[in-house]
Enzyme design. Sequence first.
Site, short mmCIF file in Angstrom:
data_model
loop_
_atom_site.label_atom_id
_atom_site.label_comp_id
_atom_site.label_asym_id
_atom_site.label_seq_id
_atom_site.Cartn_x
_atom_site.Cartn_y
_atom_site.Cartn_z
N LYS A 116 -8.26 18.92 82.74
CA LYS A 116 -8.72 19.26 84.09
C LYS A 116 -9.71 20.40 84.08
O LYS A 116 -10.74 20.37 84.77
CB LYS A 116 -7.50 19.60 84.94
CG LYS A 116 -7.79 20.11 86.30
CD LYS A 116 -6.90 21.29 86.62
CE LYS A 116 -7.18 22.46 85.74
NZ LYS A 116 -6.38 23.61 85.86
N GLN B 188 2.27 22.16 88.96
CA GLN B 188 2.58 21.07 88.03
C GLN B 188 4.06 20.70 88.10
O GLN B 188 4.92 21.57 88.18
CB GLN B 188 2.26 21.52 86.60
CG GLN B 188 0.81 21.69 86.31
CD GLN B 188 0.13 20.38 85.98
OE1 GLN B 188 -1.05 20.22 86.25
NE2 GLN B 188 0.85 19.44 85.41
N ASP C 6 -2.14 17.61 95.81
CA ASP C 6 -1.29 16.54 95.27
C ASP C 6 -0.80 15.58 96.36
O ASP C 6 -0.22 14.54 96.04
CB ASP C 6 -0.04 17.14 94.61
CG ASP C 6 -0.17 17.32 93.11
OD1 ASP C 6 -0.77 16.45 92.45
OD2 ASP C 6 0.35 18.33 92.59
N1 LIG Z 1 1.74 18.29 90.38
C1 LIG Z 1 1.37 17.47 89.40
N2 LIG Z 1 0.39 16.58 89.59
C2 LIG Z 1 0.02 15.71 88.59
O1 LIG Z 1 -0.89 14.88 88.77
C3 LIG Z 1 0.69 15.80 87.31
C4 LIG Z 1 1.71 16.75 87.18
N3 LIG Z 1 2.04 17.55 88.23
N4 LIG Z 1 2.42 16.87 86.02
C5 LIG Z 1 2.06 16.12 84.84
C6 LIG Z 1 1.47 14.80 85.20
C7 LIG Z 1 0.75 14.19 84.05
N5 LIG Z 1 -0.63 14.11 84.47
C8 LIG Z 1 -1.68 13.74 83.61
C9 LIG Z 1 -2.98 13.63 84.04
C10 LIG Z 1 -4.02 13.32 83.17
C11 LIG Z 1 -3.75 13.11 81.84
C12 LIG Z 1 -4.87 12.80 80.90
O2 LIG Z 1 -5.94 13.39 80.96
N6 LIG Z 1 -4.69 11.87 80.00
C13 LIG Z 1 -5.67 11.54 78.98
C14 LIG Z 1 -5.23 12.17 77.65
C15 LIG Z 1 -6.30 12.27 76.64
C16 LIG Z 1 -5.93 13.29 75.59
O3 LIG Z 1 -6.17 14.47 75.83
O4 LIG Z 1 -5.39 12.90 74.54
C17 LIG Z 1 -5.74 10.02 78.87
O5 LIG Z 1 -4.74 9.36 79.25
O6 LIG Z 1 -6.75 9.52 78.41
C18 LIG Z 1 -2.46 13.21 81.38
C19 LIG Z 1 -1.43 13.50 82.26
C20 LIG Z 1 -0.75 14.58 85.74
N7 LIG Z 1 0.40 14.99 86.23
#
Ligand SMILES: Nc1nc(=O)c2c([nH]1)NC[C@@H]1CN(c3ccc(C(=O)N[C@@H](CCC(=O)O)C(=O)O)cc3)C=[N+]21
Length: 296
Positions: free
Chosen positions: A52, A96, A119
């Site tokens: 982010k 989070q 959120d």
């Molecule tokens: N209040 C709150 N709001 C959320 O939206 C929230 C949260 N808490 N807690 C955790 C989870 C998890 N989450 C992710 C978002 C993006 C990737 C992301 O960027 N994923 C990449 C990972 C790439 C890498 O770095 O390896 C992908 O899937 O390609 C992961 C996990 C949002 N969350």
Amino acid sequence: MAKIIDGKAIAKKLRAVVKAQTEQLKQKGVIPGLVVILIGNDPASEIYVRNKERAAEKVGVNARTIKYPASATEAEVLAKIEALNQDEQVDAILVQSPMPAQFNSEVIQAAISPAKDVDGFHPLNIGKLFANRSGYYPVANTPRGIMTMLKHEGVALAGKNILVVGRSILVGRPMFALLERANATVTLAHRYTPIDTLKLLAQQADVVIVATGVVNLIQGSDLKAGAVVIDVGINRLADGKLVGDVDFSSASQVASAITPVPGGVGPMTIATLLQTTVELAGQHHDIEMEQAWQNI
Ligand SMILES: Nc1nc(=O)c2c([nH]1)NC[C@@H]1CN(c3ccc(C(=O)N[C@@H](CCC(=O)O)C(=O)O)cc3)C=[N+]21
Ligand SMILES: NC(=O)C1=CN([C@@H]2O[C@H](COP(=O)(O)OP(=O)(O)OC[C@H]3O[C@@H](n4cnc5c(N)ncnc54)[C@H](OP(=O)(O)O)[C@@H]3O)[C@@H](O)[C@H]2O)C=CC1
């Protein structure tokens, strides 16, 4: 072999639109401000925070992260949220999840001003979503990003049979509401859904969206031929590899389209978070912006 839905590429298009919006705001002296509060250390949250920060910088959103140890108290975080609610530089606040056990997430979610609730967790915003209210209010970014992705891929939703697995306030529940609003017939499955029932439901679904954190919960043999599969799960295996909740190799033999992990839903969540931040900044300063992302 299924088409692999390129979440990274769609997120890049969305970020370009968000960047154009931040530039419009900047001309009026407004820099969108996002504050993320991270308490303790959840692995999926840490990935989210890191990615982010990088993305925010690219589109011109002023993002910062406030970290608390797992031993932090609810009172100190509530006091910080209150100060951020009053802070004119801050348009969007995100705490989070999951939070450490001594926290009541309902209390935290209700403490964030509904106007800064990036959120979409505040009861007022959730209520509007489930009541299908008109007007602008924030909606959870992961399900909203999935809707953008489905639209981009030309997946028809009206009248379709859709299975959502997982019912968290972060993903499953708002996903259900958005799909129902798009006139799909939606089934919401969870931990109490017997596995045989889950497989029968999956076999009947035109679109399957899985958000559980259970590795390999859905396999190719569970799917209807030609189904669209959206894998939200982020699971770190012992060897360090990141995988979703769907067995990608078997599912991609049966599905017509599937999101990979990484590179699917995750990047869309982040781009959508920035989209919502910019929208909240526009609302906060009463600035009308073009809704250009209708056409990405
Ligand atoms: N209040 C709150 N709001 C959320 O939206 C929230 C949260 N808490 N807690 C955790 C989870 C998890 N989450 C992710 C978002 C993006 C990737 C992301 O960027 N994923 C990449 C990972 C790439 C890498 O770095 O390896 C992908 O899937 O390609 C992961 C996990 C949002 N969350
Ligand atoms: N890619 C992204 O952008 C994002 C990824 N994630 C990831 O998505 C996953 C889900 O996140 P989140 O919704 O926050 O998780 P939660 O742990 O809050 O919710 C998980 C949901 O899955 C259900 N569930 C658990 N086990 C099963 C099972 N065996 N069969 C059916 N349903 C089951 C639970 O049911 P019950 O309610 O009955 O307990 C619950 O509703 C995680 O891996 C998370 O890291 C999350 C957000 C964004």
